[in-house]
Design a protein around this motif. Structure first.
Motif, PDB file in Angstrom:
ATOM      1  N   ARG A  83     -39.320 -11.780 -99.045  1.00 42.19           N
ATOM      2  CA  ARG A  83     -38.392 -12.771 -98.484  1.00 42.19           C
ATOM      3  C   ARG A  83     -37.556 -12.203 -97.340  1.00 42.19           C
ATOM      4  N   GLU A  87     -42.096 -23.656 -96.456  1.00 39.31           N
ATOM      5  CA  GLU A  87     -40.767 -23.245 -95.975  1.00 39.31           C
ATOM      6  C   GLU A  87     -40.327 -24.144 -94.834  1.00 39.31           C
ATOM      7  N   ARG A 121     -36.433 -20.858 -95.372  1.00 39.03           N
ATOM      8  CA  ARG A 121     -35.988 -21.134 -96.734  1.00 39.03           C
ATOM      9  C   ARG A 121     -37.042 -21.990 -97.444  1.00 39.03           C
ATOM     10  N   PRO A 122     -37.245 -21.752 -98.736  1.00 38.86           N
ATOM     11  CA  PRO A 122     -38.234 -22.567 -99.470  1.00 38.86           C
ATOM     12  C   PRO A 122     -37.857 -24.038 -99.450  1.00 38.86           C
TER      13      PRO A 122
END
Length: 151
Positions: free
Chosen positions: A85, A141, A146-147
Motif C-alpha cells: 500500500r 482503487e 485508496r480502495p
C-alpha cells in the motif's frame, strides 16, 4: 392447514471486526499474515528441490536449496503484501511482476536450462502478472490509490 405459514427465521448477529488487524487486507490475527506466504513458500521449496534432483535421490544440498528457496519466497511475499500500500499502482504491479518473473525464472534455471532460456520464460510471465496486477489495482482503487468502497 398451516403449510402456508413461513418458517421461523434465524436472527443474524453482526460480527465485530477482529482486534488483531495488521493494516493489510485479509491479514488478521497474531500470525500477522504469514499463513499464505509460508504455505506458498513450502510448496515452492519442495518443487525447487524436486527440480534440482533431476530424478535422482535427494541430497543434503538439494534439501538446503529447498529450505532456503522456501524461506526467501515466503519472506518476499510477506514483505510485499505488508508494504504494497505504500507504493503507487504502477510500481506495486511491477513489484509483483518482478517477484513472479524471478521465481519462475529461478525454477526453470534449476532444470539445467540456459540463463537466456530462463529469461525468455520469465519475461512473458512477468509481463502477464504486471498486466493482471495493474488491472486489479486500477479497477479496485480511486485516483488517489485508496480502495473503492464495496457495493
Amino acid at each position: 392447514m398451516a403449510a402456508h405459514a413461513a418458517p421461523p427465521t434465524r436472527r443474524h448477529h453482526h460480527r465485530r471486526p477482529t482486534t488483531g488487524t495488521t493494516g493489510t487486507a485479509g491479514t488478521t490475527g497474531a500470525a500477522g499474515g504469514w499463513m499464505l506466504p509460508v504455505v506458498l513458500g513450502v510448496i515452492y521449496g519442495l518443487y525447487a528441490s524436486t527440480v534440482a534432483r533431476h530424478g535422482g535421490p535427494l541430497t543434503w544440498g538439494q534439501a538446503v536449496l529447498g529450505v532456503v528457496s522456501a524461506a526467501v519466497l515466503a519472506v518476499a511475499l510477506h514483505t510485499l503484501r505488508r508494504r504494497q500500500r505504500a507504493l503507487p499502482r504502477e510500481p506495486r504491479a511491477m513489484a509483483w511482476a518482478a517477484l513472479a518473473g524471478i521465481a519462475i525464472g529461478f525454477l526453470f534455471s534449476l532444470s539445467n536450462a540456459s540463463v537466456l532460456s530462463a529469461v525468455v520464460l520469465a519475461l512473458p510471465v512477468a509481463a502477464g502478472v504486471f498486466c493482471v496486477a495493474f488491472y486489479v489495482f486500477y479497477t479496485h482503487e480511486d485516483a488517489a490509490g485508496r480502495p473503492l468502497p464495496r457495493p
